[in-house]
Write a protein that holds these residues in place. Structure first.
Motif, mmCIF file in Angstrom:
data_model
loop_
_atom_site.group_PDB
_atom_site.id
_atom_site.type_symbol
_atom_site.label_atom_id
_atom_site.label_comp_id
_atom_site.label_asym_id
_atom_site.label_seq_id
_atom_site.Cartn_x
_atom_site.Cartn_y
_atom_site.Cartn_z
ATOM 1 N N UNK A 81 2.239 -1.239 -9.968
ATOM 2 C CA UNK A 81 2.926 -2.441 -10.449
ATOM 3 C C UNK A 81 2.808 -3.583 -9.445
ATOM 4 N N UNK A 82 2.816 -3.252 -8.150
ATOM 5 C CA UNK A 82 2.757 -4.293 -7.119
ATOM 6 C C UNK A 82 1.433 -5.042 -7.143
ATOM 7 N N UNK A 83 0.334 -4.355 -7.448
ATOM 8 C CA UNK A 83 -0.979 -4.997 -7.401
ATOM 9 C C UNK A 83 -1.596 -5.265 -8.768
ATOM 10 N N UNK A 130 -3.467 -11.124 -8.033
ATOM 11 C CA UNK A 130 -4.507 -11.563 -7.113
ATOM 12 C C UNK A 130 -3.958 -12.213 -5.860
ATOM 13 N N UNK A 131 -2.804 -12.856 -5.959
ATOM 14 C CA UNK A 131 -2.183 -13.486 -4.792
ATOM 15 C C UNK A 131 -1.788 -12.458 -3.745
ATOM 16 N N UNK A 181 -5.850 -9.168 2.159
ATOM 17 C CA UNK A 181 -7.172 -9.431 2.746
ATOM 18 C C UNK A 181 -7.049 -10.389 3.930
ATOM 19 N N UNK A 182 -6.231 -11.434 3.786
ATOM 20 C CA UNK A 182 -6.017 -12.380 4.880
ATOM 21 C C UNK A 182 -5.408 -11.684 6.086
ATOM 22 N N UNK A 183 -4.426 -10.829 5.857
ATOM 23 C CA UNK A 183 -3.804 -10.089 6.940
ATOM 24 C C UNK A 183 -4.830 -9.202 7.647
ATOM 25 N N UNK A 184 -5.674 -8.522 6.882
ATOM 26 C CA UNK A 184 -6.698 -7.663 7.480
ATOM 27 C C UNK A 184 -7.687 -8.477 8.314
ATOM 28 N N UNK A 201 -6.756 -2.148 -8.683
ATOM 29 C CA UNK A 201 -5.500 -2.316 -9.420
ATOM 30 C C UNK A 201 -5.330 -3.752 -9.929
ATOM 31 N N UNK A 202 -5.779 -4.730 -9.137
ATOM 32 C CA UNK A 202 -5.660 -6.134 -9.547
ATOM 33 C C UNK A 202 -6.537 -6.392 -10.774
#
Length: 145
Positions: A37-39, A43-44, A50-53, A142-143
């Protein structure tokens, strides 16, 4: 580069770490209803992951440990500079003590050694980013559902 990337994948498959406590296992979370459900269609949230990684891999670990510290460690550690650097980077994860054994091996042999050997932080960044791309691909599925 392919050898070190394959080594990173093999290290993930060997799972040289202790089991993560409940609530800290990404695979279990993504397999759960809450993870789906979370993903799902979000897409946000994926962009945030991805930005965090990217920030963690490139700015945090590689530029700090490999680009700033590793070249300066030759004087203090001699030829073992890459080993000491990898150990420091591996121990830099006290928030995930279950992953330290894997971190010590990966950050020493697969990230610090090639960076020192080929005198470029880019090799470590690319090899580490390959595992980040794999981690990003899990929520992407999932997205796109």
């Amino acid at each position: 580069m392919l050898v070190f990337t394959a080594g990173t994948a093999a290290l993930q498959l060997l799972r040289l770490k202790f089991p993560a406590p409940d609530g800290h296992n990404l695979n279990a979370f993504l397999s759960s209803t809450a993870g789906k459900e979370a993903f799902s269609g979000n897409g946000g949230r994926l962009a945030l992951v991805v930005t965090m990684l990217l920030f963690n891999t490139v700015l945090g670990e590689k530029l700090l440990f490999r680009n700033l510290l590793l070249p300066r460690m030759r004087g203090a550690s001699g030829r073992a500079d890459w080993t000491v650097n990898g150990i420091l980077a591996g121990l830099h994860h006290p928030h995930e003590p279950w992953s330290i054994p894997s971190s010590l091996v990966g950050r020493t042999l697969l990230y610090a050694y090639p960076t020192r050997r080929f005198r470029s932080a880019w090799l470590g960044i690319i090899v580490h980013s390959a595992s980040g791309a794999f981690v990003s691909a899990l929520p992407l599925v999932l997205v796109l559902r």
